[in-house]
Design an enzyme around this catalytic site. Sequence first.
Site, PDB file in Angstrom:
ATOM      1  N   CYS A   1      25.356 106.072  42.043  1.00  0.00           N
ATOM      2  CA  CYS A   1      26.481 105.842  41.142  1.00  0.00           C
ATOM      3  C   CYS A   1      27.040 107.182  40.703  1.00  0.00           C
ATOM      4  CB  CYS A   1      26.019 105.045  39.923  1.00  0.00           C
ATOM      5  SG  CYS A   1      27.326 104.688  38.734  1.00  0.00           S
TER       6      CYS A   1
ATOM      7  N   HIS B   1      28.979  96.137  43.092  1.00  0.00           N
ATOM      8  CA  HIS B   1      28.672  97.315  42.280  1.00  0.00           C
ATOM      9  C   HIS B   1      29.802  97.614  41.295  1.00  0.00           C
ATOM     10  CE1 HIS B   1      26.820 101.494  41.912  1.00  0.00           C
ATOM     11  NE2 HIS B   1      27.993 101.650  41.339  1.00  0.00           N
ATOM     12  N   GLU B   2      31.050  97.625  41.788  1.00  0.00           N
ATOM     13  CA  GLU B   2      32.173  97.972  40.925  1.00  0.00           C
ATOM     14  C   GLU B   2      32.490  96.868  39.922  1.00  0.00           C
ATOM     15  OE1 GLU B   2      33.012 100.956  40.821  1.00  0.00           O
ATOM     16  OE2 GLU B   2      31.933 101.469  42.659  1.00  0.00           O
TER      17      GLU B   2
ATOM     18  N   HIS C   1      30.173  97.011  37.016  1.00  0.00           N
ATOM     19  CA  HIS C   1      30.561  98.030  36.038  1.00  0.00           C
ATOM     20  C   HIS C   1      31.458  97.432  34.956  1.00  0.00           C
ATOM     21  CE1 HIS C   1      29.105 102.026  36.873  1.00  0.00           C
ATOM     22  NE2 HIS C   1      29.425 101.958  38.151  1.00  0.00           N
TER      23      HIS C   1
END
Length: 208
Positions: free
Chosen positions: A120, A162-163, A166
């Site tokens: 990250c 993953h994004e 976030h």
Amino acid sequence: MVGDRIRELVEKYQDGTAPIVSLGEAVLRQPAERFDGQVDDSVLVAFVELLRRTNKAAPGVGLAAPQVGVSVQIAVLEDPAPVSDEVAEARQRYPLEFFAAINPEYRPHGAQRRGFYEGCLSMPGWAGVVNRYLNLHTTYTDVAGNTQRRTFSGWQARIFQHETDHLRGTIYVDKAEPRSFTTIETLQTRWNDPVPTTAARVLGFHLD
């Protein structure tokens, strides 16, 4: 206010890149606000381009707005996939053309998961194995305001998860296998196989 923060960054870094927020900052742990016209179209486009420049310079394969200190549901994704044919096949990692995902959502298409090391930009120097869904159904709004429904698989699905995570205040470390954590240096010298089966056996972590 989200709109004020976006305008501030766009003006300050109109030809450059924005600083990336490090793990430990509260903005990375807060569920981000949905984008609902907090800025006009021209500022939105400029902000997306700022995210794109910042991601590319890092370099990364994706960047979410909270990573530049803005708690809003906007992320950019782009992966040139500069890997060998062997790695590409093992990880199902193929080039992903740039796009911005606004207010993204995902759900798994099937129960298959795969585990690979990932890192990250907000936590440089470290990596860990995350077992993520292999196939996804996604929905998001593009910069033009159109609803997009796409399916992703392999590494592209990993980046999207993953994004989007976030934007929920979730970092990959929350989902990673704890015993898999390694410095990037050790990953590159010891565990950089196409599939981390050796690392799983030696370090003792679960691998889907």
